[in-house]
Design an enzyme around this catalytic site. Structure first.
Site, PDB file in Angstrom:
ATOM      1  NE  ARG A  10       3.680  -5.001   2.548  1.00 54.24           N
ATOM      2  CZ  ARG A  10       4.160  -3.936   1.940  1.00 54.24           C
ATOM      3  NH1 ARG A  10       5.227  -3.335   2.420  1.00 54.24           N
ATOM      4  NH2 ARG A  10       3.592  -3.438   0.871  1.00 54.24           N
TER       5      ARG A  10
ATOM      6  CD  GLU B 105     -10.183   3.014  -5.346  1.00 57.76           C
ATOM      7  OE1 GLU B 105      -9.202   3.620  -5.827  1.00 57.76           O
ATOM      8  OE2 GLU B 105     -10.114   2.308  -4.340  1.00 57.76           O
TER       9      GLU B 105
HETATM   10  P1  ADP Z   1      -1.230  -1.336  -4.474  1.00 55.34           P
HETATM   11  O1  ADP Z   1      -1.832  -2.415  -3.635  1.00 55.34           O
HETATM   12  O2  ADP Z   1      -0.761  -1.827  -5.776  1.00 55.34           O
HETATM   13  O3  ADP Z   1      -0.212  -0.560  -3.706  1.00 55.34           O
HETATM   14  P2  ADP Z   1      -2.930   1.046  -4.233  1.00 55.34           P
HETATM   15  O4  ADP Z   1      -4.410   1.042  -4.117  1.00 55.34           O
HETATM   16  O5  ADP Z   1      -2.178   1.354  -3.004  1.00 55.34           O
HETATM   17  O6  ADP Z   1      -2.469  -0.362  -4.823  1.00 55.34           O
HETATM   18  O7  ADP Z   1      -2.510   2.067  -5.379  1.00 55.34           O
HETATM   19  C1  ADP Z   1      -1.185   2.186  -5.848  1.00 55.34           C
HETATM   20  C2  ADP Z   1      -1.014   3.513  -6.570  1.00 55.34           C
HETATM   21  O8  ADP Z   1      -1.947   3.634  -7.660  1.00 55.34           O
HETATM   22  C3  ADP Z   1      -1.295   4.745  -5.713  1.00 55.34           C
HETATM   23  O9  ADP Z   1      -0.177   5.132  -4.963  1.00 55.34           O
HETATM   24  C4  ADP Z   1      -1.657   5.775  -6.774  1.00 55.34           C
HETATM   25  O10 ADP Z   1      -0.513   6.260  -7.419  1.00 55.34           O
HETATM   26  C5  ADP Z   1      -2.443   4.950  -7.790  1.00 55.34           C
HETATM   27  N1  ADP Z   1      -3.900   4.962  -7.515  1.00 55.34           N
HETATM   28  C6  ADP Z   1      -4.591   4.089  -6.756  1.00 55.34           C
HETATM   29  N2  ADP Z   1      -5.908   4.398  -6.721  1.00 55.34           N
HETATM   30  C7  ADP Z   1      -6.074   5.504  -7.482  1.00 55.34           C
HETATM   31  C8  ADP Z   1      -7.212   6.309  -7.854  1.00 55.34           C
HETATM   32  N3  ADP Z   1      -8.438   6.029  -7.429  1.00 55.34           N
HETATM   33  N4  ADP Z   1      -6.989   7.380  -8.663  1.00 55.34           N
HETATM   34  C9  ADP Z   1      -5.742   7.664  -9.116  1.00 55.34           C
HETATM   35  N5  ADP Z   1      -4.650   6.952  -8.814  1.00 55.34           N
HETATM   36  C10 ADP Z   1      -4.789   5.867  -7.996  1.00 55.34           C
HETATM   37  P1  ADP Z   2       5.668  -0.540  -0.036  1.00 50.60           P
HETATM   38  O1  ADP Z   2       4.242  -0.966  -0.265  1.00 50.60           O
HETATM   39  O2  ADP Z   2       6.321  -1.116   1.156  1.00 50.60           O
HETATM   40  O3  ADP Z   2       5.813   0.913  -0.137  1.00 50.60           O
HETATM   41  P2  ADP Z   2       6.128  -1.879  -2.509  1.00 50.60           P
HETATM   42  O4  ADP Z   2       4.789  -1.514  -3.032  1.00 50.60           O
HETATM   43  O5  ADP Z   2       7.301  -1.691  -3.423  1.00 50.60           O
HETATM   44  O6  ADP Z   2       6.513  -1.081  -1.228  1.00 50.60           O
HETATM   45  O7  ADP Z   2       6.047  -3.375  -2.025  1.00 50.60           O
HETATM   46  C1  ADP Z   2       7.080  -3.952  -1.260  1.00 50.60           C
HETATM   47  C2  ADP Z   2       7.529  -5.252  -1.829  1.00 50.60           C
HETATM   48  O8  ADP Z   2       6.477  -6.184  -1.837  1.00 50.60           O
HETATM   49  C3  ADP Z   2       8.030  -5.150  -3.240  1.00 50.60           C
HETATM   50  O9  ADP Z   2       9.124  -6.019  -3.345  1.00 50.60           O
HETATM   51  C4  ADP Z   2       6.840  -5.635  -4.058  1.00 50.60           C
HETATM   52  O10 ADP Z   2       7.283  -6.185  -5.275  1.00 50.60           O
HETATM   53  C5  ADP Z   2       6.238  -6.658  -3.136  1.00 50.60           C
HETATM   54  N1  ADP Z   2       4.776  -6.825  -3.232  1.00 50.60           N
HETATM   55  C6  ADP Z   2       3.836  -6.064  -2.659  1.00 50.60           C
HETATM   56  N2  ADP Z   2       2.603  -6.549  -2.894  1.00 50.60           N
HETATM   57  C7  ADP Z   2       2.765  -7.647  -3.648  1.00 50.60           C
HETATM   58  C8  ADP Z   2       1.876  -8.617  -4.223  1.00 50.60           C
HETATM   59  N3  ADP Z   2       0.573  -8.575  -4.062  1.00 50.60           N
HETATM   60  N4  ADP Z   2       2.407  -9.611  -4.960  1.00 50.60           N
HETATM   61  C9  ADP Z   2       3.739  -9.683  -5.121  1.00 50.60           C
HETATM   62  N5  ADP Z   2       4.618  -8.827  -4.583  1.00 50.60           N
HETATM   63  C10 ADP Z   2       4.150  -7.841  -3.869  1.00 50.60           C
END
Ligand code: ADP
Ligand code: ADP
Ligand code: MG
Length: 490
Positions: free
Chosen positions: A293, A201
């Site tokens: 969720r 990305e």
């Molecule tokens: P996750 O499944 O771990 O939540 P996300 O795709 O939602 O993964 O991304 C988590 C965080 O990573 C975002 O809230 C942002 O802070 C950062 N992030 C994700 N994609 C980008 C991007 N293309 N550029 C910059 N920051 C990003």
């Molecule tokens: P939210 O996405 O609800 O804003 P988080 O990113 O902190 O909050 O995720 C919620 C919970 O789920 C946390 O306890 C995080 O550690 C867990 N979690 C989310 N995605 C995964 C994953 N792919 N593997 C393990 N734990 C996960």
């Protein structure tokens, strides 16, 4: 079908949160617990509790068969997965259904499609949902991938399709590092998520994380409950969330809401879900992923919308139609949540596990505390070290910030380091107050020494002594004033 009894396949604050709504609906609740949670609050608060195994999650909260057995043994009709653990496991949702039980969440099919970030993008591409420029598919041919990366322009972000919880992401600054980083990311993804698919990305340099809460029923009706601003993060994970966002205009809100509903309808979504977007400095927004969720930060949405999301999830699972339309929903006031973690902000936010020796929560107007701990309880090393979610609500953002500061000052937790003082730092920072902050807030503005005004034992004694003197003096003054006024009254 009316649900009479629910198993909550989770622990801590979210298990308590779900039990509370169930109780108000006259539904019986069954807690499940591991060895580490024998004395936990969710176990005591539920109507029944079933022991499901050793402390590590793989032997308890992630053990599908044990949870299904707990439901059978207690004659429950439904299972609520909470967040984390099995909540986004399509196989679990399917097995719950196959066992003749109701899964309180979306269909296994929706979870499967959205569980893969690439699958989600493909599904959303049926509509005109804006996407972050990128490869759009899993990387297989490395030279082709490099060409794509060059076209997008470095830095790029390598992401695991199956990633979550802020894990499985790598920034690549230069072309020379690209190949090695792709290989590393892929092998890490394989061992962490069992799927080595990675994609690219464009790395948005100054992004805001803004997400839309959606809610759908099993008849194709989907509404959105506005946005949450979640840009204050550490390790790509949220610490402070608020609703509404200080930078989202009514026009952007309408466009994001529409895009979120399209993403949800692309996989025939029902129940509560969250569509995450990233917004660049020109306020262009792009679809990131969908979480199928209840989200950790759902209380801020409940506050501004007046909707109990857990009750709605249960009603939808029972086959009820949504009782309101988009036009019935309005934003009331402002709400901010602080995740109170047992972490040390002065030590890179590393978990600070231990026993909570003293615990007193804030009270008063506009304050909601979702927690699962009491004084004397230990924070288990096996699970997420979140102690509580402190949520404040007020008529506007300014008052909500003042209220959050007041609540943080009232909150007393000793025995472990927490994110409370960091939360106060955020509330008092100019970039937070004026809304200009992005996801780099911690890196750009925070230094551990800002919190290092912790006093030594001796200094504390001195402060206490001085305070005593001041108090004495104050009392004298008060008494004197009273005497004077009494004199005058006579
Ligand atoms: P996750 O499944 O771990 O939540 P996300 O795709 O939602 O993964 O991304 C988590 C965080 O990573 C975002 O809230 C942002 O802070 C950062 N992030 C994700 N994609 C980008 C991007 N293309 N550029 C910059 N920051 C990003
Ligand atoms: P939210 O996405 O609800 O804003 P988080 O990113 O902190 O909050 O995720 C919620 C919970 O789920 C946390 O306890 C995080 O550690 C867990 N979690 C989310 N995605 C995964 C994953 N792919 N593997 C393990 N734990 C996960
Ligand atoms: Mg995410």
């Amino acid at each position: 079908m009316k649900i009479n009894k629910i198993v909550i396949a989770n622990r801590g604050e979210i298990a308590l949160r779900i039990i509370r709504s169930a109780k108000e609906m006259g539904i019986k609740t069954v807690a499940v617990y591991s060895e580490a949670d024998r004395l936990a609050m969710h176990v005591r608060y539920a109507d029944e509790a079933v022991f499901i195994g050793e402390a590590p999650s793989a032997s308890s909260y992630l053990d599908i068969d044990k949870i299904l057995k707990a439901a059978k043994d207690t004659n429950a009709e439904a299972i609520h997965p909470g967040y984390g653990f099995l909540s986004e496991n399509a196989n679990f949702a399917q097995k719950v259904k196959d066992a003749g039980l109701i899964f309180i969440g979306p269909s296994a099919e929706s979870i499967k499609v959205m569980g893969s970030k690439l699958g989600a993008k493909e599904s959303a591409s049926k509509f005109n949902v804006p996407m972050v420029p990128g490869s759009g598919k899993a990387l297989s041919n490395i030279s082709e991938a490099k060409e794509t990366a060059k076209k997008i322009g470095f830095p790029v972000l390598i992401k695991a399709s199956a990633g979550g919880g802020g894990k499985g992401m790598r920034i690549v600054e230069k072309e020379e590092e690209f190949e090695e980083q792709v290989q590393r990311a892929s092998s890490e993804a394989k061992s962490a998520f069992g799927d080595g698919s990675v994609f690219i990305e464009k790395y948005i340099s100054s992004p805001k994380h803004i997400e839309i809460q959606i809610l759908g029923d099993q008849y194709g009706n989907i509404v959105h409950l506005f946005e949450r601003e979640c840009s204050i993060q550490r390790r790509y994970q949220k610490v402070v969330e608020e609703a509404p966002s200080p930078v989202v205009t009514p026009e952007i809100r309408a466009a994001m809401g529409k895009a979120a509903i399209e993403v949800a309808s692309s996989c025939n979504y029902y129940s509560a879900g969250t569509v995450e977007f990233i917004m660049d400095e020109n306020k262009n927004f792009y679809f990131l992923e969908m979480n199928t969720r209840l989200q950790v930060e759902h209380p801020v949405t409940e506050s501004i919308s007046g909707v109990d999301l857990v009750k709605e999830q249960i009603k939808v699972a029972q086959g009820e139609k949504l009782s309101f339309t988009q036009n019935d929903l309005t934003i009331r006031g402002h709400s901010i949540e602080l995740r109170v973690y047992a972490e040390d902000p002065t030590n890179d936010f590393l978990p600070d596990i231990g026993t909570i020796t003293h615990y007193k929560k804030p009270q008063g107007p506009g304050i909601r505390v979702d927690d699962g701990f009491e004084a004397g309880m230990e924070i288990p090393i096996y699970y997420d070290p979140m102690i509580a979610k402190l949520t404040v609500s007020a008529e506007n953002r300014e008052t909500a910030i003042a209220r959050m500061i007041r609540a943080i000052d009232e909150y007393e937790i000793t025995g472990v380091q927490t994110t409370l003082a960091f939360g106060k730092f955020v509330m008092q920072h100019k970039a937070f107050i004026d809304g200009s902050f992005d996801t780099h807030f911690v890196k750009d503005y925070f230094k551990p020494e800002y919190l290092n005004d912790k006093l030594s034992e001796e200094e504390n004694m001195l402060v206490a002594l001085l305070a005593g003197e001041v108090l004495k003096e104050k009392k004298l003054n008060v008494n004197r004033e009273n005497q004077i006024s009494n004199w005058r009254k006579r």
